[in-house]
Scaffold this motif. Structure first.
Motif, PDB file in Angstrom:
ATOM      1  N   SER A  42       0.831  -1.213   0.000  1.00 30.39           N
ATOM      2  CA  SER A  42       0.000   0.000   0.000  1.00 30.39           C
ATOM      3  C   SER A  42       0.861   1.257   0.000  1.00 30.39           C
ATOM      4  CB  SER A  42      -0.963   0.006   1.178  1.00 30.39           C
ATOM      5  OG  SER A  42      -0.260   0.164   2.384  1.00 30.39           O
ATOM      6  N   THR A  43       2.030   1.206   0.656  1.00 32.28           N
ATOM      7  CA  THR A  43       2.912   2.376   0.603  1.00 32.28           C
ATOM      8  C   THR A  43       3.541   2.526  -0.783  1.00 32.28           C
ATOM      9  OG1 THR A  43       4.784   1.107   1.453  1.00 32.28           O
ATOM     10  CG2 THR A  43       3.479   2.325   3.048  1.00 32.28           C
ATOM     11  N   SER A  46       0.955   4.145  -2.985  1.00 37.26           N
ATOM     12  CA  SER A  46       0.715   5.556  -2.712  1.00 37.26           C
ATOM     13  C   SER A  46       1.963   6.394  -2.937  1.00 37.26           C
ATOM     14  CB  SER A  46       0.206   5.753  -1.288  1.00 37.26           C
ATOM     15  OG  SER A  46       1.201   5.401  -0.365  1.00 37.26           O
TER      16      SER A  46
END
Length: 52
Positions: A42-43, A46
């Motif tokens: 998820s990092t 993003s």
């Protein structure tokens, strides 16, 4: 030693605080072990993975 024996409530509260802190750390570590790939992906999605 008399100071420690005269205030057993302080010892009990300190032990409870230490046990609660240990439980929080262990739960956080378990969460990281179980979900670390999801957190990292998820990092990456993003765009902030370079901060890690």
């Amino acid at each position: 030693m008399k100071a420690h024996a005269s205030h057993p409530l302080k010892f009990i509260l300190a032990s409870l605080a230490a046990a609660a802190s240990l439980a929080i750390v262990l739960l956080a570590f378990d969460g990281w072990v179980r979900h670390s790939t999801d957190i990292f992906l998820s990092t990456v999605q993003s765009g902030i993975a370079w901060c890690l």
